[in-house]
Enzyme design. Sequence first.
Site, PDB file in Angstrom:
ATOM      1  N   HIS A 280      -7.654  -3.248  -8.979  1.00  0.00           N
ATOM      2  CA  HIS A 280      -6.634  -3.688  -8.013  1.00  0.00           C
ATOM      3  C   HIS A 280      -7.040  -4.992  -7.329  1.00  0.00           C
ATOM      4  CE1 HIS A 280      -4.010  -3.825  -4.520  1.00  0.00           C
ATOM      5  NE2 HIS A 280      -5.018  -3.593  -3.708  1.00  0.00           N
TER       6      HIS A 280
ATOM      7  N   ASP B 181     -10.187  -5.039   0.435  1.00  0.00           N
ATOM      8  CA  ASP B 181     -10.179  -3.610   0.783  1.00  0.00           C
ATOM      9  C   ASP B 181     -11.583  -3.052   1.061  1.00  0.00           C
ATOM     10  OD1 ASP B 181      -7.449  -2.885   0.912  1.00  0.00           O
ATOM     11  OD2 ASP B 181      -7.288  -2.684  -1.266  1.00  0.00           O
TER      12      ASP B 181
ATOM     13  N   GLU C 147     -11.675  -1.808   4.813  1.00  0.00           N
ATOM     14  CA  GLU C 147     -10.733  -0.702   5.031  1.00  0.00           C
ATOM     15  C   GLU C 147     -11.148   0.571   4.288  1.00  0.00           C
ATOM     16  OE1 GLU C 147      -6.633  -2.162   5.233  1.00  0.00           O
ATOM     17  OE2 GLU C 147      -6.067  -0.372   4.101  1.00  0.00           O
ATOM     18  N   ASP C 148     -11.683   0.406   3.095  1.00  0.00           N
ATOM     19  CA  ASP C 148     -11.858   1.572   2.214  1.00  0.00           C
ATOM     20  C   ASP C 148     -13.293   1.902   1.817  1.00  0.00           C
ATOM     21  OD1 ASP C 148      -9.116   1.955   2.214  1.00  0.00           O
ATOM     22  OD2 ASP C 148      -8.796   0.713   0.450  1.00  0.00           O
TER      23      ASP C 148
ATOM     24  N   ASP D 112      -1.316  -8.751  -2.514  1.00  0.00           N
ATOM     25  CA  ASP D 112      -1.638  -7.312  -2.441  1.00  0.00           C
ATOM     26  C   ASP D 112      -0.363  -6.482  -2.642  1.00  0.00           C
ATOM     27  OD1 ASP D 112      -3.110  -4.958  -1.920  1.00  0.00           O
ATOM     28  OD2 ASP D 112      -3.029  -5.216   0.257  1.00  0.00           O
TER      29      ASP D 112
HETATM   30  N1  LIG Z   1       0.903   1.377  -5.646  1.00  0.00           N
HETATM   31  C1  LIG Z   1      -0.277   2.006  -5.683  1.00  0.00           C
HETATM   32  N2  LIG Z   1      -1.043   2.029  -4.559  1.00  0.00           N
HETATM   33  C2  LIG Z   1      -2.226   2.668  -4.623  1.00  0.00           C
HETATM   34  C3  LIG Z   1      -2.668   3.298  -5.796  1.00  0.00           C
HETATM   35  N3  LIG Z   1      -3.888   3.818  -5.561  1.00  0.00           N
HETATM   36  C4  LIG Z   1      -4.206   3.505  -4.306  1.00  0.00           C
HETATM   37  N4  LIG Z   1      -3.209   2.816  -3.715  1.00  0.00           N
HETATM   38  C5  LIG Z   1      -3.230   2.309  -2.343  1.00  0.00           C
HETATM   39  O1  LIG Z   1      -2.385   3.108  -1.538  1.00  0.00           O
HETATM   40  C6  LIG Z   1      -1.960   2.313  -0.417  1.00  0.00           C
HETATM   41  C7  LIG Z   1      -0.505   2.535  -0.214  1.00  0.00           C
HETATM   42  O2  LIG Z   1      -0.332   3.844   0.138  1.00  0.00           O
HETATM   43  P1  LIG Z   1      -0.011   4.245   1.628  1.00  0.00           P
HETATM   44  O3  LIG Z   1       0.640   5.569   1.599  1.00  0.00           O
HETATM   45  O4  LIG Z   1       0.734   3.143   2.275  1.00  0.00           O
HETATM   46  O5  LIG Z   1      -1.420   4.312   2.326  1.00  0.00           O
HETATM   47  P2  LIG Z   1      -2.586   5.383   2.296  1.00  0.00           P
HETATM   48  O6  LIG Z   1      -3.386   5.108   1.053  1.00  0.00           O
HETATM   49  O7  LIG Z   1      -3.329   5.048   3.551  1.00  0.00           O
HETATM   50  O8  LIG Z   1      -1.995   6.746   2.305  1.00  0.00           O
HETATM   51  C8  LIG Z   1      -2.236   0.860  -0.759  1.00  0.00           C
HETATM   52  O9  LIG Z   1      -3.275   0.446   0.098  1.00  0.00           O
HETATM   53  P3  LIG Z   1      -3.470  -1.063   0.545  1.00  0.00           P
HETATM   54  O10 LIG Z   1      -4.036  -1.827  -0.607  1.00  0.00           O
HETATM   55  O11 LIG Z   1      -4.218  -1.049   1.819  1.00  0.00           O
HETATM   56  O12 LIG Z   1      -2.056  -1.666   0.720  1.00  0.00           O
HETATM   57  P4  LIG Z   1      -0.945  -1.465   1.824  1.00  0.00           P
HETATM   58  O13 LIG Z   1      -0.943  -0.047   2.280  1.00  0.00           O
HETATM   59  O14 LIG Z   1      -1.335  -2.417   2.864  1.00  0.00           O
HETATM   60  O15 LIG Z   1       0.282  -1.851   1.087  1.00  0.00           O
HETATM   61  C9  LIG Z   1      -2.666   0.917  -2.191  1.00  0.00           C
HETATM   62  O16 LIG Z   1      -3.634  -0.061  -2.498  1.00  0.00           O
HETATM   63  C10 LIG Z   1      -1.838   3.272  -6.958  1.00  0.00           C
HETATM   64  O17 LIG Z   1      -2.144   3.816  -8.003  1.00  0.00           O
HETATM   65  N5  LIG Z   1      -0.653   2.614  -6.841  1.00  0.00           N
HETATM   66 MN   LIG Z   2      -5.046  -3.650  -1.496  1.00  0.00          MN
END
Ligand SMILES: Nc1nc2c(ncn2[C@@H]2O[C@H](COP(=O)(O)OP(=O)(O)O)[C@@H](OP(=O)(O)OP(=O)(O)O)[C@H]2O)c(=O)[nH]1
Ligand SMILES: [Mn+2]
Length: 175
Positions: free
Chosen positions: A33, A59, A62-63, A119
């Site tokens: 990603h 990330d 954050e992660d 992103d």
């Molecule tokens: N589309 C997608 N997203 C995935 C996948 N695996 C992990 N994610 C991550 O999940 C986050 C989006 O899910 P949310 O429900 O908003 O957040 P959460 O993970 O805190 O529950 C994104 O984080 P983020 O990068 O911090 O982005 P954002 O929340 O700021 O958009 C994304 O990177 C995947 O297989 N597909």
């Molecule tokens: Mn991200």
Amino acid sequence: MASLDFMKSLQFAAQKHSKQRRKDPEGTPYVNHVINVCTNLVEAGIEDEAVLMAALLHDVVEDTDTTVGDVEQLFGTDVASLVHEVTDDKSLEKAERKRLQIVNAARSTRRANLIKLADKLDNLRDLQINTPHGWTEERREEYFVWAKQVVDNLRGTNEQLERELDEIFSQRNLL
Ligand SMILES: Nc1nc2c(ncn2[C@@H]2O[C@H](COP(=O)(O)OP(=O)(O)O)[C@@H](OP(=O)(O)OP(=O)(O)O)[C@H]2O)c(=O)[nH]1
Ligand SMILES: [Mn+2]
């Protein structure tokens, strides 16, 4: 040619995310990603190395167990402040974090906003193909609607990234 600083940021991201997987059915390594986000920026013509490094590192705070201070020590203040700008405060409730992304999109720096656009583009491209593990169809739909609100506050940052995002939004009848 890729600089040593750039390669070190990729190496650091790969190490820190090594045990994490995406939520797609194949369980793609998480580092894919951040590589996609960085690639989206290069494809959009971005050559600002600190922005590209911060994309690879976007990330890690954050992660993973990494702090902004760690990023600053290893990669300097410019990269660290960009990473800080794109990091959600995980101590807040999820709904508040989501609301703040919309609000903060309107007031962060252009360089941080480039990373935010790239992103969202990767996450949305992924959502067009997959429903992440544990997500309902409704949650997937809601992500598109919320992402459109974030992107609307990031407009005027990069034409190409915004055009590609708009293609996705128009396919979803959100434009
Ligand atoms: N589309 C997608 N997203 C995935 C996948 N695996 C992990 N994610 C991550 O999940 C986050 C989006 O899910 P949310 O429900 O908003 O957040 P959460 O993970 O805190 O529950 C994104 O984080 P983020 O990068 O911090 O982005 P954002 O929340 O700021 O958009 C994304 O990177 C995947 O297989 N597909
Ligand atoms: Mn991200």
